[in-house]
Enzyme design. Sequence first.
Site, mmCIF file in Angstrom:
data_model
loop_
_atom_site.group_PDB
_atom_site.id
_atom_site.type_symbol
_atom_site.label_atom_id
_atom_site.label_comp_id
_atom_site.label_asym_id
_atom_site.label_seq_id
_atom_site.Cartn_x
_atom_site.Cartn_y
_atom_site.Cartn_z
ATOM 1 C CB SER A 39 2.095 67.359 -3.502
ATOM 2 O OG SER A 39 1.903 66.869 -2.194
ATOM 3 C CE LYS A 50 -1.506 67.059 -1.991
ATOM 4 N NZ LYS A 50 -0.695 67.778 -1.004
ATOM 5 C CB SER A 105 0.883 71.121 -0.869
ATOM 6 O OG SER A 105 1.271 69.973 -1.580
ATOM 7 C CD GLU A 156 -0.435 63.379 -0.115
ATOM 8 O OE1 GLU A 156 0.526 62.957 0.556
ATOM 9 O OE2 GLU A 156 -0.317 64.087 -1.118
ATOM 10 C CB SER A 186 8.626 67.783 -1.227
ATOM 11 O OG SER A 186 7.683 68.051 -0.211
#
Length: 291
Positions: free
Chosen positions: A73, A76, A133, A169, A240
């Site tokens: 992440s 992002k 997130s 994702e 993660s």
Amino acid sequence: MVTKRVQRMMFAAAACIPLLLGSAPLYAQTSAVQQKLAALEKSSGGRLGVALIDTADNTQVLYRGDERFPMCSTSKVMAAAAVLKQSETQKQLLNQPVEIKPADLVNYNPIAEKHVNGTMTLAELSAAALQYSDNTAMNKLIAQLGGPGGVTAFARAIGDETFRLDRTEPTLNTAIPGDPRDTTTPRAMAQTLRQLTLGHALGETQRAQLVTWLKGNTTGAASIRAGLPTSWTVGDKTGSGDYGTTNDIAVIWPQGRAPLVLVTYFTQPQQNAESRRDVLASAARIIAEGL
């Protein structure tokens, strides 16, 4: 024969190279810091990557700085920055509503799930992706940019030749050892984060907005922030994934000194390994003590 004047010119030119290539001179105590990071890595049983840029004098501390790590992440930040870049010429872009359908939800949607069958603006999606997130929010940003390749194209446009986003994702978090997909290096990410938050990769308004979002992150208390003095201001983005991959990238404003940029990436050999935010906190503590 090389005259002294020519030598001075050569040295002056050479002094600029670290800023262009990112190979700035290291702290005198870098070796000791690297040894401590190596000991931390050994005790953790995983692979640790660290990059620090001290903007006071452009010095760097690197540990596995040019090895590839899965971003998870932390990618992002690049997606949100790319949307901010679009907003420089599309003035109402961040207010543009985006529909959230039930089928859009993936594995982690703490904000987007509250807006199913409704809409979120691109600004709200960016904040959700960076501060909570939210993976559905990230996918909406990726879609706005034309897919993962659009995020990578933005990275190239601002001078990052290392970053690559290949998937959406949640599959971008598989973090398979040796898989180059969805990876970067600590050095490259540190340089890019600096350009996005402290440099001129974004316009002034857009840069300030990105920094505000990062400072408001809710997921980083146990990572880099935990290893730093509480009086320091931090803006960060965690990540993660599988193989116990645990990441955090941060811009840090210590009291009484210039900002720091710190990237900490950590991954492990076992697919079901637990995340290790404590390793990132320890790495940050080692860096802070070595300043």
